[in-house]
Write a protein that holds these residues in place. Sequence first.
Motif, PDB file in Angstrom:
ATOM      1  N   ALA A  40      37.356  31.594  45.919  1.00  0.00           N
ATOM      2  CA  ALA A  40      36.827  32.892  46.335  1.00  0.00           C
ATOM      3  C   ALA A  40      36.817  32.965  47.850  1.00  0.00           C
ATOM      4  O   ALA A  40      36.853  31.940  48.541  1.00  0.00           O
ATOM      5  CB  ALA A  40      35.414  33.089  45.789  1.00  0.00           C
ATOM      6  N   PRO A  62      34.013  42.660  36.995  1.00  0.00           N
ATOM      7  CA  PRO A  62      35.136  41.726  36.830  1.00  0.00           C
ATOM      8  C   PRO A  62      36.152  42.181  35.801  1.00  0.00           C
ATOM      9  O   PRO A  62      37.342  41.875  35.911  1.00  0.00           O
ATOM     10  CB  PRO A  62      34.439  40.434  36.384  1.00  0.00           C
ATOM     11  N   HIS A  65      38.347  44.627  37.767  1.00  0.00           N
ATOM     12  CA  HIS A  65      38.942  44.323  39.067  1.00  0.00           C
ATOM     13  C   HIS A  65      39.192  42.842  39.345  1.00  0.00           C
ATOM     14  O   HIS A  65      39.568  42.485  40.453  1.00  0.00           O
ATOM     15  CB  HIS A  65      38.050  44.913  40.173  1.00  0.00           C
ATOM     16  N   TRP A  66      38.985  41.970  38.358  1.00  0.00           N
ATOM     17  CA  TRP A  66      39.297  40.545  38.544  1.00  0.00           C
ATOM     18  C   TRP A  66      40.316  40.154  37.481  1.00  0.00           C
ATOM     19  O   TRP A  66      39.959  39.907  36.328  1.00  0.00           O
ATOM     20  CB  TRP A  66      38.035  39.694  38.417  1.00  0.00           C
ATOM     21  N   ARG A 294      31.990  39.474  43.923  1.00  0.00           N
ATOM     22  CA  ARG A 294      32.641  40.776  44.023  1.00  0.00           C
ATOM     23  C   ARG A 294      34.148  40.545  43.991  1.00  0.00           C
ATOM     24  O   ARG A 294      34.613  39.403  44.081  1.00  0.00           O
ATOM     25  CB  ARG A 294      32.209  41.506  45.305  1.00  0.00           C
ATOM     26  N   TYR A 295      34.918  41.655  43.922  1.00  0.00           N
ATOM     27  CA  TYR A 295      36.377  41.541  43.770  1.00  0.00           C
ATOM     28  C   TYR A 295      37.041  42.615  44.614  1.00  0.00           C
ATOM     29  O   TYR A 295      36.596  43.770  44.655  1.00  0.00           O
ATOM     30  CB  TYR A 295      36.773  41.699  42.289  1.00  0.00           C
ATOM     31  N   GLY A 311      42.282  41.942  43.959  1.00  0.00           N
ATOM     32  CA  GLY A 311      41.953  41.154  42.778  1.00  0.00           C
ATOM     33  C   GLY A 311      41.285  39.828  43.078  1.00  0.00           C
ATOM     34  O   GLY A 311      40.816  39.152  42.161  1.00  0.00           O
ATOM     35  N   PRO A 313      38.417  37.175  44.145  1.00  0.00           N
ATOM     36  CA  PRO A 313      36.953  37.142  44.166  1.00  0.00           C
ATOM     37  C   PRO A 313      36.423  37.045  45.593  1.00  0.00           C
ATOM     38  O   PRO A 313      37.030  36.391  46.452  1.00  0.00           O
ATOM     39  CB  PRO A 313      36.607  35.882  43.371  1.00  0.00           C
TER      40      PRO A 313
END
Length: 408
Positions: A40, A62, A65-66, A294-295, A311, A313
Motif C-alpha cells: 500500500a 474495496p 475500487h480495489w 483507501r484506494y 486501484g 491501496p
Amino acid sequence: MRPDDSLLVLDPTGSDAHAEHRALHARGPATLVDLLGVQAWAVSDPHLLKRLLVGKDVSKDPRAHWPDFAAVAPTWPLALWVSVRNMFTAYGGDHRRLRRMISPAFGARPVGALAPTVEALVTRLLDDIAETGDEVVDLREKLAFPLPIAVIAQLVGVPEDQRAGFRRLVDGVFTTTLSSEEATANAVSLYRLLDELIARKRVAPADDMTSFLIAARDEEGDARGLSDAELRDTLLLMISAGYETTGNAVDQAVTLLLTHPDQLAHVREGRVGWNDVVEETLRLEPAVKHLPLRYAVVDVPLPDGRVIPKGAPVLASYAAANRHPSWHPDPDAFDVARAGKEHLAFGHGVHFCLGAPLARMEVATALRLLFERFPDMTLAVPAEELRPVPSLISNGHQRLPVRLYGAG
C-alpha cells in the motif's frame, strides 16, 4: 534527493512507532509499505493526506475500487477492516445514506446531554479505585477502558453480560499480530455476539441505537434503511470505534502528563484547560496510528513526481502526519500551550469521525476528575518500561500502572 523506492515493512507489533514515523517522513510524502503482506501507499505528509481525504481521487469501497480485493480478503489478517459494509467502507451516496442515519446521535445536543452521565461514570470508577486500598493501579484496566465501554454500551444498548465479550473480541480486531486463521475466528465470534444483540433487541427493543437501527431496517427496508449486513457492521463500527480509540486517548494523556510535570503544571495553574491537553495528546499520540484502507480511483500524481496508480491501496498514516516537521514547530514535543494543535486523529473530510465530540468530552472529564482525586499520582514504573499494545493500528499501552498517592 530521490525518495527511497524500497518497500518499508510496517511492524505489526508497533514496537517503535516513532522510528517508523521518521522513516516514513524520510521517504517523501507517500511511500510503498508492506501492510501484513499487502503493498500500500502510506501517506504521511499532512498536506497531501488532507487533500486526498477531501477529494474524490480515493475511495474506501474495496469492492468498487480495489481490483485485488476478492483475491486478498480471504487470507489477509486485516480483512475485516476492509470487508465490512458500513459507512467506514462506503463511498459517495452510500456513505451519505449510512452516515445520515447515525449522525443525529452524535450531535452537540445529545452529546451535551451525556455530560452528567459521563461525569457520574468517572466518579464511580474513581470511587472503586480508591476503595481497593491499592497504592498501585492499572489505569488502563480501571479507568481508561471501562469508561468508554460503559458509555458506548449505554448508547448502543449492549447488555452487561455481553460487554466483556465485545471488549475481548474488539481488542482482537485492533491486534495486528494475529494469523489469518486467528483473525477469521475472532471475526466469527464477534459476529455471533452481534447477531445475539440484534436478536435480543428485536424481542425487547429499548431506547438505544441498536433498537433504532433495527426499526429503520425492518420498517424501511433496503431502499432507505440498512441491509442486514449494514445493520451488523454499523453496530460493529459503533461499538469498536466507540471505546478502543477513547480508551487509548485517556491512556496516552495520563502517560504524557505524568512524564511531563511541567505541562501538568500549566493546567493546575490555569494557563490552559483540559481540552488543550486532549488536543495536544491527540496530535502527539493519536489513538490510531495507521488506518486501513483507501484506494486510488484514478492515477494520483505525487508532489515528488511519482504516481499512486489507479486501484492501488492507500494507507492514511495519521500519527506520522501529525508529527510531520512541515506542519508544526518542534512536532515531537508535548506542549499543551501550543498555539496550533490541528491534527488528524479523527480523520478529515467526509469520513471525519462522528464520535469525536463524545470522545473529547469523555477524555477531558476523565482527566479532570482523575487529577483532582489523586493529585500526587505518579507512574509506578519508568516510562521506558511501558509496552505498546501489539498493533500497527491502535496506539496505547498494554498496562498503565500508577501509584495513586505518589512515590512516597
